[in-house]
Write a protein that holds these residues in place. Structure first.
Motif, mmCIF file in Angstrom:
data_model
loop_
_atom_site.group_PDB
_atom_site.id
_atom_site.type_symbol
_atom_site.label_atom_id
_atom_site.label_comp_id
_atom_site.label_asym_id
_atom_site.label_seq_id
_atom_site.Cartn_x
_atom_site.Cartn_y
_atom_site.Cartn_z
ATOM 1 N N PHE A 27 38.477 29.680 40.705
ATOM 2 C CA PHE A 27 39.043 30.993 40.406
ATOM 3 C C PHE A 27 37.946 32.053 40.342
ATOM 4 O O PHE A 27 38.086 33.146 40.898
ATOM 5 N N VAL A 28 36.857 31.684 39.667
ATOM 6 C CA VAL A 28 35.724 32.616 39.550
ATOM 7 C C VAL A 28 35.166 32.912 40.939
ATOM 8 O O VAL A 28 34.932 34.073 41.305
ATOM 9 N N SER A 29 34.985 31.840 41.736
ATOM 10 C CA SER A 29 34.421 32.014 43.086
ATOM 11 C C SER A 29 35.329 32.902 43.926
ATOM 12 O O SER A 29 34.856 33.803 44.629
ATOM 13 N N PHE A 30 36.647 32.661 43.810
ATOM 14 C CA PHE A 30 37.592 33.458 44.586
ATOM 15 C C PHE A 30 37.503 34.928 44.176
ATOM 16 O O PHE A 30 37.495 35.821 45.031
ATOM 17 N N SER A 31 37.405 35.163 42.859
ATOM 18 C CA SER A 31 37.321 36.550 42.367
ATOM 19 C C SER A 31 36.080 37.246 42.902
ATOM 20 O O SER A 31 36.132 38.394 43.351
ATOM 21 N N VAL A 32 34.948 36.534 42.853
ATOM 22 C CA VAL A 32 33.692 37.143 43.327
ATOM 23 C C VAL A 32 33.809 37.460 44.817
ATOM 24 O O VAL A 32 33.461 38.565 45.257
ATOM 25 N N VAL A 33 34.317 36.481 45.579
ATOM 26 C CA VAL A 33 34.423 36.685 47.030
ATOM 27 C C VAL A 33 35.383 37.837 47.334
ATOM 28 O O VAL A 33 35.116 38.662 48.211
ATOM 29 N N LEU A 34 36.460 37.923 46.562
ATOM 30 C CA LEU A 34 37.439 38.992 46.775
ATOM 31 C C LEU A 34 36.796 40.367 46.550
ATOM 32 O O LEU A 34 36.895 41.262 47.403
ATOM 33 N N VAL A 35 36.121 40.514 45.423
ATOM 34 C CA VAL A 35 35.485 41.804 45.112
ATOM 35 C C VAL A 35 34.417 42.126 46.157
ATOM 36 O O VAL A 35 34.342 43.255 46.669
ATOM 37 N N MET A 36 33.623 41.120 46.497
ATOM 38 C CA MET A 36 32.544 41.356 47.480
ATOM 39 C C MET A 36 33.126 41.687 48.850
ATOM 40 O O MET A 36 32.581 42.514 49.581
ATOM 41 N N THR A 37 34.254 41.023 49.203
ATOM 42 C CA THR A 37 34.867 41.288 50.508
ATOM 43 C C THR A 37 35.332 42.740 50.580
ATOM 44 O O THR A 37 35.077 43.437 51.570
ATOM 45 N N VAL A 38 35.992 43.187 49.501
ATOM 46 C CA VAL A 38 36.498 44.568 49.496
ATOM 47 C C VAL A 38 35.338 45.557 49.615
ATOM 48 O O VAL A 38 35.373 46.487 50.429
ATOM 49 N N THR A 39 34.289 45.331 48.829
ATOM 50 C CA THR A 39 33.172 46.285 48.864
ATOM 51 C C THR A 39 32.445 46.230 50.208
ATOM 52 O O THR A 39 32.095 47.272 50.767
ATOM 53 N N LEU A 40 32.256 45.022 50.736
ATOM 54 C CA LEU A 40 31.559 44.930 52.033
ATOM 55 C C LEU A 40 32.437 45.490 53.150
ATOM 56 O O LEU A 40 31.922 46.044 54.123
ATOM 57 N N ILE A 82 28.538 39.792 39.596
ATOM 58 C CA ILE A 82 27.671 38.601 39.568
ATOM 59 C C ILE A 82 27.002 38.469 38.194
ATOM 60 O O ILE A 82 26.878 37.381 37.653
ATOM 61 N N ARG A 83 26.647 39.614 37.611
ATOM 62 C CA ARG A 83 26.042 39.587 36.284
ATOM 63 C C ARG A 83 27.012 38.965 35.271
ATOM 64 O O ARG A 83 26.618 38.224 34.387
ATOM 65 N N LEU A 84 28.283 39.283 35.460
ATOM 66 C CA LEU A 84 29.315 38.737 34.574
ATOM 67 C C LEU A 84 29.405 37.218 34.731
ATOM 68 O O LEU A 84 29.526 36.483 33.734
#
Lengths: 310, 227
Positions: free
Chosen positions: A24-37, A206-208
């Protein structure tokens, strides 16, 4: 003793298991990073497209210098050489009197009245001319000043230049120069700002994630793990998040570019947004992957260091 | 084998005195119990031994080498030669029981072959072989503490620090943990155990140091203490 390949394998294994065990954490990080990238990729694409349009526009601007009829060609060619020696000049095209006439006849081959009108005239009514392209639109003023210099343009105290159309188009060229410069700066600023905002968002997410692991980091420290051995798996995980997100952003960019093509086309002429994306895919891919991996890895490194004891 | 010596060690947290001029010697192979109420300075003493905190006054020696002059690499070695068991277990929650113990070995650079053979062996010692692939959140308090002990002893440390290791355990698990620690001590490991549980102190016997308000108020080889 611990060999480098063993160390590398353990770091990679730990990184992958960190990602897989917290889906879940990995998915959240990838989701946020995907949107920003995705936003970075989209603005980079638009910024580049705007710059290309501006560059094309710049190449269409030129100034024409008309010579007094019967000016010896040697004098004209000598001036051409001098002009080409100027650092601000990109290209000088010489069109002779005969060439100008031939061009006119070709252009008006269907217009018999114009052709007959030319035949009535006693001699060639066209002047020889230079079509000068400057490296930058703001350089036309300097070129015009150079041409106005009597020492350069006069022979036997007779002016060989009849007309420089820069002075007729000066206002338009200046406005265009200003618009180009403003658009260019604005596009770069917007892209830079979006990249900065994206970096901050990714850094914080990522800091979180690392914050959640702070207790584990302190335990690893107490067990006697070297700082490198503790932070490396987090850095590699961050890099993997970045790479996966970049690829996802690249995939999403294509349908969006197709969908937005008509809207973008209205702003940038006939250029197709999706075609532009495909033709520049390699550059955008490299930019996004490098950026994604770097943000992910650097954010993880900086966040982990906070919890490491020296 | 490892000895620890304190010479006038003091530690202050703002105006509070956590340790006040502690001077004592813990020889190789001994089993010393630190007794005291919460806030008496037991945990601070452990933090200073591990190099997590530095003393404000005094010197602490590991095998006659002052800790404060150790370079970071030497400090790592010192920690690697020291096993630690905490009251709150401090396991790596994202790793399995096997991986928790393997991690302590990986840190020392052991290859996979050693890890494959030693981890099951040490888990056998604490009777947790069957839970090898469980995660900490799937274990009871007693099991977690036994994992923590297994992790602390897998590298055969010369010194083992146990900070209230039975604090969260029921009497049966407490008895098991104390037995395991006694066995480890018999193999030559120096053990310092901190507790405020009278039953634990009495079941261990041997040398007891009583602490109060950061001071050592009693040091008795025959197990007398004030609590």
């Amino acid at each position: 003793m611990k060999s480098f390949s063993l160390l590398l394998r353990r770091i990679l294994q730990t990184s992958i298991s960190n990602i897989v065990r917290a889906p879940f954490v990995s998915f959240s990080v990838v989701l946020v990073m995907t949107v920003t990238l995705f936003i970075v990729g989209f603005s980079f694409l638009l910024g580049n497209m705007a710059q290309d349009v501006v560059d094309t526009l710049q190449t269409k601007v030129d100034t024409t210098v008309y010579f007094v009829k019967k000016t010896p060609e040697t004098q004209i060619l000598e001036l051409k050489k001098k002009l080409e020696g100027l650092s601000v000049v990109k290209e000088v095209e010489y069109i002779s009197q005969n060439q100008a006439l031939a061009d006119f006849q070709k252009r008006h081959s269907d217009d018999l009245d114009s052709i007959r009108g030319l035949e009535i005239l006693p001699d060639n009514p066209f002047s020889a001319r230079f079509s000068i392209k400057a490296k930058d639109t703001k350089d036309y003023e300097e070129i015009a000043q150079f041409l106005n210099n009597e020492d350069i343009t006069s022979a036997n105290k007779t002016t060989i230049i009849d007309k420089i159309d820069y002075y007729q188009n000066k206002e338009v060229i200046n406005r265009l120069t200003s618009a180009i410069s403003t658009t260019s700066i604005f596009a770069k600023l917007v892209v830079a700002l979006l990249i900065l905002i994206s970096c901050i968002i990714v850094f914080n997410i990522i800091r979180l994630i690392i914050y959640l692991s702070r207790d584990e980091i302190s335990v690893m420290n107490l067990i006697g793990a070297e700082n490198f051995y503790i932070e490396a798996p987090f850095v590699v995980s961050g890099g993997i998040y970045g790479a996966v997100s970049s690829i996802a952003a690249l995939i999403f960019l294509y349908p969006i570019s197709v969908w937005l093509a008509p809207v973008v086309g209205r702003f940038f002429g006939n250029e197709s947004f999706s075609a532009y994306y495909i033709s520049n895919f390699l550059v955008i891919m490299v930019v996004l992957i490098v950026l994604g991996v770097c943000i992910g890895a650097v954010s993880s490194w900086a966040s982990t260091r906070r919890y490491l004891k020296s | 084998m490892s000895s620890i010596r304190f010479e006038g060690v003091s530690k202050f947290y703002e105006k509070n005195i956590a340790l006040d001029g502690v001077t004592t010697n813990i020889p190789n192979g001994s089993f010393v119990t630190l007794v005291g109420h919460s806030g008496s300075g037991k945990s601070t003493l452990f933090k200073i031994i591990l190099g997590e905190e530095s003393p404000d006054e005094g010197i602490i020696y590991r095998d006659e080498k002052p800790l404060h002059v150790m370079a970071s690499e030497e400090l790592l070695t010192h920690r690697r030669r020291t096993g630690v068991v905490f009251q709150d277990f401090r396991l790596l929650n994202s790793k399995t029981v096997y991986e928790n113990i393997a991690f302590a070995m990986e840190v020392l650079g052991f290859d996979d072959e050693h890890i494959y053979s030693d981890v099951p062996y040490v888990l056998g010692l604490v009777d947790l072989k069957k839970k090898m692939w469980s995660f900490p959140h799937q274990l009871s308090g007693g099991e977690k503490q036994r994992v923590a002990i297994a992790r602390a002893i897998v590298n055969q440390p010369e010194l083992l620090l146990a900070d209230e290791p039975t604090g969260n355990l029921d009497p049966l698990n407490t008895y098991e943990v104390i037995n395991i620690l006694k066995q480890i001590n018999k193999l030559g490991t120096t053990i310092i155990l901190a507790t405020h549980d009278r039953e634990v102190v009495e079941s261990i016997g041997g040398r007891v140091i009583t602490m109060n308000s950061g001071q050592m108020v009693m040091d008795d080889a025959k197990g007398k203490y004030i609590l």
